[in-house]
Enzyme design. Structure first.
Site, mmCIF file in Angstrom:
data_model
loop_
_atom_site.group_PDB
_atom_site.id
_atom_site.type_symbol
_atom_site.label_atom_id
_atom_site.label_comp_id
_atom_site.label_asym_id
_atom_site.label_seq_id
_atom_site.Cartn_x
_atom_site.Cartn_y
_atom_site.Cartn_z
ATOM 1 N N ASP A 73 -5.259 -4.679 10.815
ATOM 2 C CA ASP A 73 -4.519 -4.018 9.739
ATOM 3 C C ASP A 73 -4.348 -4.941 8.538
ATOM 4 O O ASP A 73 -4.433 -6.168 8.646
ATOM 5 C CB ASP A 73 -3.155 -3.518 10.232
ATOM 6 C CG ASP A 73 -2.255 -4.626 10.761
ATOM 7 O OD1 ASP A 73 -2.759 -5.507 11.488
ATOM 8 O OD2 ASP A 73 -1.050 -4.617 10.447
ATOM 9 N N GLU A 135 -0.075 -5.835 13.128
ATOM 10 C CA GLU A 135 0.443 -7.204 13.035
ATOM 11 C C GLU A 135 1.304 -7.367 11.795
ATOM 12 O O GLU A 135 2.329 -8.055 11.815
ATOM 13 C CB GLU A 135 -0.728 -8.197 13.003
ATOM 14 C CG GLU A 135 -0.315 -9.664 13.089
ATOM 15 C CD GLU A 135 0.002 -10.308 11.748
ATOM 16 O OE1 GLU A 135 0.552 -11.429 11.745
ATOM 17 O OE2 GLU A 135 -0.282 -9.707 10.686
#
Length: 383
Positions: A73, A135
């Site tokens: 991400d 994350e």
């Protein structure tokens, strides 16, 4: 090899994997790439099925070996003034621009570009590959993968997380605890303020208490970190609707960026204890008054022994003897907690991460590929 890395990075950057979006198209791509080289992989989905971690391993059966890990991400581009398309790779002046190029698709591109060479070798130990989600919003997604590794009989012994460190080895970072406090009082006309319970007033008392607790945290220092102590701050606050109405509701979010061994639960307990002393006065006016606390995210700090054999090997692989800590957090502490010794080393700099016109230099990618080449040789060498 440089063309392979560039092409791989272009493909990865083209996927909009902002944390609020699904990462499944990117996971599909990675899984298909691994399939091409005969490497099976396993997904670990979130509750809604919109995102997934991907885990793969190659080499001999058994436990041990090295894991290469990174998150898929990226942070949003909203409100940022980009001069290049954020989700299209742009090459200019020895740099590759695009969202996530530094944090951390540059590392993922190097890992994936190296897969054919690892697959062609007869490895003497397993190579594990881990690709996580969410994350950037508190290391939330990787936890199902960590749980799998913890329960596995084939757990890796070591992990390299490729967060941008300018290819310098990193052995530590602080942990983080983020929480929300919500207060419910009683609204009334401000001309009759004593008949209400001002939620903002009581929130201010709690925030003042947090300042005191933060000062106490800062007493314990560790010169290996910058700043060398745990920090506590309130980041957002919302409350009230009009100046002539006693506010019924207020909420604020706070975070603790703490040294790896700091006892942050004691700070939360002290704040909750103080909140309990405020409630009687609030409930004497309005029995429905409440103060509640909600955890938002949490991950542990990381502090790996910089004198370990693993640290010595990584220093050789990345050709850098200088170990350091970083100010930002990673998933490393979660892997370390389940017995996977973890260090950080990856291409690019966090000075470019999260900013408009994010980039990674070609030189950094070349250095990362050199590290992976040395690792590959070490994993196939006869000892």
């Amino acid at each position: 090899m440089s063309d392979r890395v560039r092409d791989m990075l272009a493909k990865l950057v083209a996927f909009d994997t902002t944390s609020r979006e699904s990462n499944l198209e990117l996971i599909d791509f990675i899984q298909s790439w691994l399939d091409e080289w005969g490497i099976s992989s396993q997904r670990f989905y979130n509750q809604s099925g919109s995102k997934a971690n991907l885990y793969a391993r190659l080499g001999p059966a058994g436990d041990g070996g090295v894991m290469l890990s990174g998150h898929t991400d990226v942070v949003p581009v909203d409100g940022q003034q980009w001069t290049v398309p954020p989700f299209e790779l742009t090459a200019r002046d020895g740099r590759y621009y695009g969202r996530g190029s530094a944090d951390m698709k540059g590392f993922l591109a190097c890992v994936l570009a190296s897969v054919p060479d690892f697959a062609a070798r007869r490895l003497r130990m397993p190579l594990h590959l881990a690709f996580s989600y969410d994350e950037e919003v508190g290391c939330l997604g990787v936890r199902s993968l960590v749980a799998h590794l913890n329960a596995s009989q084939d757990k890796p012994a070591m992990c390299i997380i490729g967060e941008p460190s300018e290819m310098r080895p990193v052995y530590g970072h602080k942990g983080k605890l983020a929480m929300r406090c919500q207060l419910r009082g009683k609204a009334c006309h401000s001309a009759y303020a004593p008949q209400g319970v001002n939620a903002i007033t009581y929130a201010a008392k709690l925030i003042a208490k947090l300042d005191t607790l933060g000062e106490q945290l800062a007493v314990v220092q560790d010169a290996r970190f910058d700043p060398p102590y745990s920090t506590l701050q309130v980041g957002t606050i919302q409350g009230g609707s009009a100046l002539n109405i006693v506010p019924q509701d207020c909420r604020f979010d706070f975070e603790i960026r703490h040294l790896p061994d700091a006892k942050v639960d004691e700070v939360v307990e002290a704040l909750q204890q103080y909140a309990s002393t405020l409630l009687p006065a609030m409930q004497a006016v309005a029995p429905e008054s409440q103060i509640t606390f909600e955890p938002l995210s949490r991950y542990p700090g990381l502090l790996t022994d910089a004198q370990s054999d693993f640290a010595g090997w990584l220093a050789q692989w990345c050709d850098s003897e200088t170990f350091s800590t970083v100010a930002f957090g990673t998933e490393g502490g979660l892997f370390d907690e389940v017995g996977v010794a973890t260090l950080i080393c990856g291409p690019g700099s966090m000075d470019q991460g999260h900013k408009p016109d994010e980039y990674v230099s070609v030189d950094q990618l070349e250095r990362c590929m050199a590290m992976l080449s040395r690792l590959r040789h070490w994993m196939t060498a006869t000892h």
